[in-house]
Design a protein around this motif. Structure first.
Motif, PDB file in Angstrom:
ATOM      1  N   SER A 155      16.844  60.053 -98.102  1.00 38.98           N
ATOM      2  CA  SER A 155      16.024  61.304 -97.926  1.00 38.98           C
ATOM      3  C   SER A 155      14.316  60.858 -97.951  1.00 38.98           C
ATOM      4  N   PHE A 156      14.080  59.874 -98.426  1.00 40.22           N
ATOM      5  CA  PHE A 156      12.450  59.502 -98.020  1.00 40.22           C
ATOM      6  C   PHE A 156      12.375  59.415 -96.498  1.00 40.22           C
ATOM      7  N   GLY A 157      13.025  58.650 -95.825  1.00 39.54           N
ATOM      8  CA  GLY A 157      12.921  58.466 -94.494  1.00 39.54           C
ATOM      9  C   GLY A 157      13.005  59.820 -93.788  1.00 39.54           C
ATOM     10  N   ALA A 158      13.813  60.809 -94.140  1.00 40.34           N
ATOM     11  CA  ALA A 158      13.865  62.102 -93.450  1.00 40.34           C
ATOM     12  C   ALA A 158      12.845  62.831 -93.704  1.00 40.34           C
ATOM     13  N   GLU A 159      12.102  62.858 -94.820  1.00 34.70           N
ATOM     14  CA  GLU A 159      10.986  63.561 -95.106  1.00 34.70           C
ATOM     15  C   GLU A 159       9.842  62.875 -94.458  1.00 34.70           C
ATOM     16  N   LEU A 160       9.651  61.803 -94.496  1.00 36.04           N
ATOM     17  CA  LEU A 160       8.589  61.060 -93.630  1.00 36.04           C
ATOM     18  C   LEU A 160       8.520  61.325 -92.071  1.00 36.04           C
ATOM     19  N   ASN A 161       9.605  61.633 -91.496  1.00 42.34           N
ATOM     20  CA  ASN A 161       9.839  62.127 -90.084  1.00 42.34           C
ATOM     21  C   ASN A 161       9.968  63.474 -89.916  1.00 42.34           C
ATOM     22  N   PHE A 162       9.688  64.133 -91.256  1.00 41.53           N
ATOM     23  CA  PHE A 162       9.517  65.830 -90.966  1.00 41.53           C
ATOM     24  C   PHE A 162      10.904  66.171 -90.476  1.00 41.53           C
ATOM     25  N   GLU A 163      12.031  65.606 -90.962  1.00 35.48           N
ATOM     26  CA  GLU A 163      13.371  65.799 -90.704  1.00 35.48           C
ATOM     27  C   GLU A 163      14.210  66.397 -91.852  1.00 35.48           C
ATOM     28  N   GLU A 164      13.697  66.694 -93.026  1.00 36.99           N
ATOM     29  CA  GLU A 164      14.444  66.895 -94.220  1.00 36.99           C
ATOM     30  C   GLU A 164      15.135  68.142 -94.274  1.00 36.99           C
ATOM     31  N   ASP A 165      14.919  69.056 -93.258  1.00 39.86           N
ATOM     32  CA  ASP A 165      15.756  70.165 -93.427  1.00 39.86           C
ATOM     33  C   ASP A 165      17.014  70.175 -92.140  1.00 39.86           C
ATOM     34  N   GLU A 166      17.013  68.867 -91.736  1.00 39.43           N
ATOM     35  CA  GLU A 166      17.997  68.402 -90.835  1.00 39.43           C
ATOM     36  C   GLU A 166      19.010  67.252 -91.105  1.00 39.43           C
ATOM     37  N   ILE A 167      18.455  66.236 -91.821  1.00 40.87           N
ATOM     38  CA  ILE A 167      19.251  65.171 -92.209  1.00 40.87           C
ATOM     39  C   ILE A 167      18.611  64.734 -93.506  1.00 40.87           C
ATOM     40  N   GLY A 168      19.136  63.573 -94.385  1.00 39.26           N
ATOM     41  CA  GLY A 168      18.683  62.969 -95.436  1.00 39.26           C
ATOM     42  C   GLY A 168      19.406  63.374 -96.725  1.00 39.26           C
ATOM     43  N   SER A 169      20.272  64.384 -96.381  1.00 38.62           N
ATOM     44  CA  SER A 169      21.303  64.789 -97.691  1.00 38.62           C
ATOM     45  C   SER A 169      22.506  65.406 -97.326  1.00 38.62           C
ATOM     46  N   LEU A 170      23.423  65.663 -98.006  1.00 36.60           N
ATOM     47  CA  LEU A 170      24.463  66.168 -97.472  1.00 36.60           C
ATOM     48  C   LEU A 170      24.712  67.639 -97.976  1.00 36.60           C
ATOM     49  N   GLU A 171      24.031  68.732 -96.912  1.00 38.54           N
ATOM     50  CA  GLU A 171      24.022  70.058 -97.516  1.00 38.54           C
ATOM     51  C   GLU A 171      24.579  70.833 -96.311  1.00 38.54           C
ATOM     52  N   VAL A 172      24.816  71.937 -96.514  1.00 41.03           N
ATOM     53  CA  VAL A 172      25.387  73.056 -95.550  1.00 41.03           C
ATOM     54  C   VAL A 172      24.097  73.198 -94.400  1.00 41.03           C
ATOM     55  N   GLY A 173      24.469  73.049 -93.056  1.00 42.00           N
ATOM     56  CA  GLY A 173      23.557  73.376 -92.245  1.00 42.00           C
ATOM     57  C   GLY A 173      22.801  71.942 -91.694  1.00 42.00           C
ATOM     58  N   LYS A 174      23.002  70.838 -92.469  1.00 42.72           N
ATOM     59  CA  LYS A 174      22.296  69.660 -92.062  1.00 42.72           C
ATOM     60  C   LYS A 174      23.355  68.749 -91.100  1.00 42.72           C
ATOM     61  N   TYR A 175      22.943  68.020 -90.476  1.00 42.77           N
ATOM     62  CA  TYR A 175      24.106  66.888 -90.000  1.00 42.77           C
ATOM     63  C   TYR A 175      24.767  66.028 -90.887  1.00 42.77           C
ATOM     64  N   ALA A 176      26.011  65.879 -90.499  1.00 45.54           N
ATOM     65  CA  ALA A 176      26.663  65.116 -91.465  1.00 45.54           C
ATOM     66  C   ALA A 176      26.774  63.626 -90.953  1.00 45.54           C
ATOM     67  N   ASP A 177      25.804  62.872 -91.228  1.00 49.10           N
ATOM     68  CA  ASP A 177      25.829  61.510 -91.003  1.00 49.10           C
ATOM     69  C   ASP A 177      25.955  60.784 -92.421  1.00 49.10           C
ATOM     70  N   LEU A 178      26.891  59.848 -92.390  1.00 49.38           N
ATOM     71  CA  LEU A 178      27.025  59.283 -93.554  1.00 49.38           C
ATOM     72  C   LEU A 178      28.102  57.853 -93.386  1.00 49.38           C
ATOM     73  N   VAL A 179      28.016  57.200 -94.372  1.00 51.28           N
ATOM     74  CA  VAL A 179      28.904  55.918 -94.196  1.00 51.28           C
ATOM     75  C   VAL A 179      29.958  55.880 -95.523  1.00 51.28           C
ATOM     76  N   VAL A 180      30.985  55.358 -95.036  1.00 51.17           N
ATOM     77  CA  VAL A 180      31.974  55.368 -96.304  1.00 51.17           C
ATOM     78  C   VAL A 180      31.966  53.875 -96.538  1.00 51.17           C
ATOM     79  N   LEU A 181      31.802  53.363 -97.913  1.00 45.82           N
ATOM     80  CA  LEU A 181      31.566  51.976 -98.286  1.00 45.82           C
ATOM     81  C   LEU A 181      32.792  51.714 -99.324  1.00 45.82           C
ATOM     82  N   ASP A 182      33.002  50.288 -99.091  1.00 44.85           N
ATOM     83  CA  ASP A 182      34.162  49.826 -99.929  1.00 44.85           C
ATOM     84  C   ASP A 182      33.735  49.683-101.354  1.00 44.85           C
ATOM     85  N   GLN A 183      32.634  49.742-101.797  1.00 43.25           N
ATOM     86  CA  GLN A 183      32.166  49.607-103.326  1.00 43.25           C
ATOM     87  C   GLN A 183      31.144  50.559-103.624  1.00 43.25           C
TER      88      GLN A 183
END
Length: 126
Positions: free
Chosen positions: A62-90
């Protein structure tokens, strides 16, 4: 190895990132470094500048999204934002912080599409 705890205490936004090709691109290694602050020789460099795992993950997300002025599009999982994520083994917040750099990425999802999946892993996302 920058003084990120001081930046955090001052309420400054920052990101953890690599200076590729000087250092490898590895977000989990960047988190590991900020949380542990260990040199190659195992010496703690500036223990007072360590940050907790949650803050390190936020700086990658989220800090990176905010620094790039993209917090309305990325940086957290919310309705209306891009679904960018990773699945980790731990869960990096639940393991010994020294092991964070060894966490394996099982799947990467960008804009809701699986773009990487470890060969032996199958998900019901398809």
């Amino acid at each position: 190895m920058n003084p990120v705890k001081e930046a955090d205490d001052l309420g400054l936004l920052y990101t953890l990132h690599s200076d590729c090709p000087i250092t490898p691109i590895s977000p989990l290694f960047s988190v590991w470094a900020a949380v542990n602050r260990l040199t190659r020789d195992g010496i703690v460099l500036g223990a007072d500048q360590r940050i907790d795992v949650e803050t390190a993950l936020k700086s990658m997300r989220s800090f990176g999204a905010e620094l790039n002025f993209e917090e309305d599009e990325i940086g957290s999982l919310e309705v209306g934002k891009y679904a960018d994520l990773v699945v980790l083994d731990q869960d990096p917040t639940a393991i010994d912080p020294i092991k964070i750099k060894d966490i394996q990425i099982l799947s990467t999802i960008i804009n809701g599409e699986v773009v990487y999946e470890k060969a032996e892993v199958e998900f019901a996302l398809k």
